[in-house]
Design a protein around this motif. Structure first.
Motif, PDB file in Angstrom:
ATOM      1  N   ALA A 154      61.579  80.042  43.809  1.00 58.16           N
ATOM      2  CA  ALA A 154      61.082  79.553  45.093  1.00 58.16           C
ATOM      3  C   ALA A 154      59.788  78.753  44.924  1.00 58.16           C
ATOM      4  CB  ALA A 154      60.850  80.731  46.047  1.00 58.16           C
ATOM      5  N   LYS A 155      58.922  79.223  44.021  1.00 54.19           N
ATOM      6  CA  LYS A 155      57.657  78.500  43.805  1.00 54.19           C
ATOM      7  C   LYS A 155      57.925  77.112  43.224  1.00 54.19           C
ATOM      8  CE  LYS A 155      54.273  82.232  43.380  1.00 54.19           C
ATOM      9  NZ  LYS A 155      53.580  83.125  42.447  1.00 54.19           N
ATOM     10  N   LYS A 156      58.842  77.057  42.246  1.00 56.10           N
ATOM     11  CA  LYS A 156      59.188  75.752  41.654  1.00 56.10           C
ATOM     12  C   LYS A 156      59.702  74.790  42.713  1.00 56.10           C
ATOM     13  CE  LYS A 156      60.353  77.221  37.044  1.00 56.10           C
ATOM     14  NZ  LYS A 156      61.501  77.834  36.357  1.00 56.10           N
ATOM     15  N   ARG A 157      60.468  75.333  43.667  1.00 56.52           N
ATOM     16  CA  ARG A 157      61.027  74.497  44.737  1.00 56.52           C
ATOM     17  C   ARG A 157      60.059  74.366  45.910  1.00 56.52           C
ATOM     18  NH1 ARG A 157      67.173  75.275  45.717  1.00 56.52           N
ATOM     19  NH2 ARG A 157      67.896  74.854  43.617  1.00 56.52           N
ATOM     20  N   LYS A 158      58.873  74.938  45.761  1.00 60.38           N
ATOM     21  CA  LYS A 158      57.863  74.918  46.831  1.00 60.38           C
ATOM     22  C   LYS A 158      58.428  75.434  48.161  1.00 60.38           C
ATOM     23  CE  LYS A 158      55.572  70.958  44.686  1.00 60.38           C
ATOM     24  NZ  LYS A 158      55.029  71.743  43.563  1.00 60.38           N
ATOM     25  N   MET A 159      59.275  76.481  48.066  1.00 58.68           N
ATOM     26  CA  MET A 159      59.922  77.020  49.267  1.00 58.68           C
ATOM     27  C   MET A 159      59.159  78.190  49.888  1.00 58.68           C
ATOM     28  SD  MET A 159      63.874  77.149  48.086  1.00 58.68           S
ATOM     29  CE  MET A 159      64.588  77.837  49.571  1.00 58.68           C
ATOM     30  N   ALA A 160      58.649  79.061  49.035  1.00 54.57           N
ATOM     31  CA  ALA A 160      58.023  80.276  49.555  1.00 54.57           C
ATOM     32  C   ALA A 160      57.096  80.788  48.471  1.00 54.57           C
ATOM     33  CB  ALA A 160      59.079  81.328  49.876  1.00 54.57           C
ATOM     34  N   ILE A 161      55.989  81.351  48.855  1.00 55.33           N
ATOM     35  CA  ILE A 161      55.036  81.771  47.840  1.00 55.33           C
ATOM     36  C   ILE A 161      54.921  83.277  47.666  1.00 55.33           C
ATOM     37  CG2 ILE A 161      53.605  79.688  47.736  1.00 55.33           C
ATOM     38  CD1 ILE A 161      51.768  81.320  49.809  1.00 55.33           C
ATOM     39  N   ASP A 162      55.470  84.049  48.599  1.00 57.31           N
ATOM     40  CA  ASP A 162      55.451  85.491  48.386  1.00 57.31           C
ATOM     41  C   ASP A 162      56.734  86.126  48.930  1.00 57.31           C
ATOM     42  OD1 ASP A 162      55.175  85.666  51.138  1.00 57.31           O
ATOM     43  OD2 ASP A 162      53.001  85.888  51.055  1.00 57.31           O
ATOM     44  N   ALA A 211      57.533  85.803  52.750  1.00 56.66           N
ATOM     45  CA  ALA A 211      58.059  84.490  53.120  1.00 56.66           C
ATOM     46  C   ALA A 211      59.516  84.364  52.650  1.00 56.66           C
ATOM     47  CB  ALA A 211      57.198  83.388  52.500  1.00 56.66           C
ATOM     48  N   LEU A 212      59.769  84.893  51.438  1.00 59.14           N
ATOM     49  CA  LEU A 212      61.113  84.809  50.851  1.00 59.14           C
ATOM     50  C   LEU A 212      62.176  85.437  51.741  1.00 59.14           C
ATOM     51  CD1 LEU A 212      61.431  85.620  47.079  1.00 59.14           C
ATOM     52  CD2 LEU A 212      61.979  83.523  48.311  1.00 59.14           C
ATOM     53  N   ILE A 213      61.886  86.649  52.239  1.00 55.98           N
ATOM     54  CA  ILE A 213      62.933  87.333  52.994  1.00 55.98           C
ATOM     55  C   ILE A 213      62.985  86.875  54.444  1.00 55.98           C
ATOM     56  CG2 ILE A 213      62.956  89.371  51.487  1.00 55.98           C
ATOM     57  CD1 ILE A 213      61.454  90.877  53.637  1.00 55.98           C
ATOM     58  N   SER A 214      62.143  85.904  54.814  1.00 55.33           N
ATOM     59  CA  SER A 214      62.186  85.379  56.179  1.00 55.33           C
ATOM     60  C   SER A 214      62.793  83.978  56.236  1.00 55.33           C
ATOM     61  CB  SER A 214      60.770  85.339  56.765  1.00 55.33           C
ATOM     62  OG  SER A 214      60.187  86.621  56.697  1.00 55.33           O
ATOM     63  N   ASN A 270      64.081  91.519  36.680  1.00 52.37           N
ATOM     64  CA  ASN A 270      63.716  91.852  38.054  1.00 52.37           C
ATOM     65  C   ASN A 270      64.140  90.699  38.971  1.00 52.37           C
ATOM     66  OD1 ASN A 270      61.956  91.869  40.514  1.00 52.37           O
ATOM     67  ND2 ASN A 270      61.347  93.831  39.604  1.00 52.37           N
ATOM     68  N   TYR A 271      65.112  90.992  39.845  1.00 50.84           N
ATOM     69  CA  TYR A 271      65.680  89.961  40.712  1.00 50.84           C
ATOM     70  C   TYR A 271      64.602  89.282  41.562  1.00 50.84           C
ATOM     71  CZ  TYR A 271      69.230  87.669  43.585  1.00 50.84           C
ATOM     72  OH  TYR A 271      70.014  86.732  44.203  1.00 50.84           O
ATOM     73  N   GLY A 272      63.723  90.094  42.149  1.00 46.02           N
ATOM     74  CA  GLY A 272      62.669  89.557  43.009  1.00 46.02           C
ATOM     75  C   GLY A 272      61.735  88.613  42.262  1.00 46.02           C
ATOM     76  N   ASP A 273      61.403  88.964  41.004  1.00 47.78           N
ATOM     77  CA  ASP A 273      60.526  88.091  40.209  1.00 47.78           C
ATOM     78  C   ASP A 273      61.189  86.735  39.962  1.00 47.78           C
ATOM     79  OD1 ASP A 273      58.715  90.132  40.132  1.00 47.78           O
ATOM     80  OD2 ASP A 273      59.107  90.713  38.042  1.00 47.78           O
ATOM     81  N   VAL A 274      62.481  86.759  39.617  1.00 42.59           N
ATOM     82  CA  VAL A 274      63.197  85.496  39.386  1.00 42.59           C
ATOM     83  C   VAL A 274      63.225  84.680  40.677  1.00 42.59           C
ATOM     84  CG1 VAL A 274      65.371  84.421  38.656  1.00 42.59           C
ATOM     85  CG2 VAL A 274      64.634  86.582  37.596  1.00 42.59           C
ATOM     86  N   ALA A 275      63.482  85.365  41.799  1.00 36.20           N
ATOM     87  CA  ALA A 275      63.563  84.663  43.083  1.00 36.20           C
ATOM     88  C   ALA A 275      62.230  83.989  43.430  1.00 36.20           C
ATOM     89  CB  ALA A 275      63.976  85.636  44.190  1.00 36.20           C
ATOM     90  N   ILE A 276      61.129  84.708  43.219  1.00 35.77           N
ATOM     91  CA  ILE A 276      59.821  84.122  43.544  1.00 35.77           C
ATOM     92  C   ILE A 276      59.516  82.939  42.632  1.00 35.77           C
ATOM     93  CG2 ILE A 276      57.332  84.579  43.396  1.00 35.77           C
ATOM     94  CD1 ILE A 276      57.792  87.161  44.803  1.00 35.77           C
ATOM     95  N   SER A 277      59.863  83.088  41.351  1.00 41.46           N
ATOM     96  CA  SER A 277      59.595  81.982  40.424  1.00 41.46           C
ATOM     97  C   SER A 277      60.421  80.744  40.785  1.00 41.46           C
ATOM     98  CB  SER A 277      59.838  82.466  38.979  1.00 41.46           C
ATOM     99  OG  SER A 277      60.718  81.641  38.303  1.00 41.46           O
TER     100      SER A 277
END
Lengths: 186, 186, 186
Positions: free
Chosen positions: C38-46, C49-52, C29-36
């Protein structure tokens, strides 16, 4: 750079004016730069000649225009998604070389129902614009929208469609303000 | 090179014939070159097999076809914007490697209303073509048009849509003649 | 890799489940990988936030997601053609860097009539999804389809549109099984 596109007659100028009021954001008109570059090179003297250039000269000119543009922040590029070549042709408004040089922050298409665009084109006394049927405008809008999704997919930049409905231009202005706010362009 | 595309049954062959009469312009049929290359490589023996190749073999074959093509002036490439893979799939008719090797002067899509294409496909006694509903043809036409705007945006070449209406093929022929004239292909 | 896309509410999960039953095929799941990432990089938590994210951070993140993906056979990438940015924006679901790293065997879009998607989004008690009008869904579907033809034209991969009609999901499952069979993914 924020790229703002829209058909002649859609009300792009007044929406830009309304949204930029009080902001320190500059506008570069792609067509004006193209004509100025073409005149210097003695290639074409007006827009009609410009969009009728053979493909190699067209691409050379586009590269020269892109070389003039600077990758400056808080700048709007005022242009078209596709340009109509009479009677049945189109050329893309932007060129792949642009995307290599300039960071596109977002792409915005100002849209309106075709019958409203047709009426506004007739009503504007300050500009002479060729009459276009709603059917013809439908086709240009459709190609503009698919071309904008191409610019978006090849750059990764988000794209926005803002509809400028008759008598509700304040809503369209607000939508553009929201996009500028999201970029922190004050 | 001028790329001329259109759905089977749209009347592409007769429009090409009419527009090229008396001109020194040659036609290369992309599908014929592809089949000849595929046969030499013992990859596929007919069109149905060709469009069902796995993606890596498909791309290898496309590269071999592009290697056969020459970047000659006054040449028309007769091909499709997208090809239908039964029952629900499509593959793009052109390949990115083509655009690197060949200068595309313009892209032309010969179009017609879906119900007219459906009728012509049935009426043509010289070719066996699978029956397609107007709805199915609508979908292919829509994907063809968006794919052509992709080819245009990625090459900078202008694209033209010529509608071949029932009983008015002379108008379509004249439109193609106008494009050839604009390229000075006599 | 097989890329399977579709709007939330179209029934993608159950079609994937039905088609993959008894097959040795994995799903990423692309979105799951992206969130994981992003969280590691402390960029976005949901996801919102990701798509903004601003375009540069967005592209950096996409590159990091692509670096996580492996070019493994018999793998489905579950993702979106375009993502809706409230209120009027879109971002492309896939990134040009993906196509350089991963071989795309085929692109599949699971589609349904907009009014049926609207109903299913409301009826699903397990997920909270924003209400969308059929008109709004029409626009997203249109942009999804044109974006998929872009992914196809730039990779050469075939694309399939599978319609998941109310009460006939077995047909949609069968269509996906046919595609898996054509790839010999058992």
């Amino acid at each position: 750079m924020l790229v703002v596109m829209g058909l002649p007659g859609v009300g792009k100028s007044s929406i830009l004016k309304g949204a930029l009021e009080g902001r320190d954001v500059s506008i570069v008109n792609y067509g004006d730069v193209a004509i100025s570059v073409a005149k210097k090179r003695k290639m074409a003297i007006d827009r009609d000649a410009l969009i009728s250039l053979p493909v190699k000269e067209h691409l050379d000119l586009q590269d020269a225009v892109v070389a003039q543009l600077k990758d400056t922040p808080k700048t709007i590029l005022d242009t078209h998604a596709v340009l109509k070549r009479r009677p049945s042709g189109y050329i893309p408004g932007l060129t792949p070389s642009l995307f290599k040089k300039i960071t596109i922050d977002a792409l915005v298409f100002i849209d309106a129902p075709s019958d409203e665009i047709a009426k506004r084109r007739q009503a504007d006394p300050t500009r002479i614009r060729p009459t276009m049927s709603a059917e013809e405008l439908d086709e240009i809008r459709r190609f503009s929208l698919s071309t904008i999704s191409i610019y978006s997919a090849s750059t990764g930049a988000p794209f926005y469609v803002i509809t400028n409905r008759e008598g509700r231009s304040n809503e369209a202005i607000q939508s553009l303000k929201d996009i500028l706010d999201s970029l922190s362009w004050k």
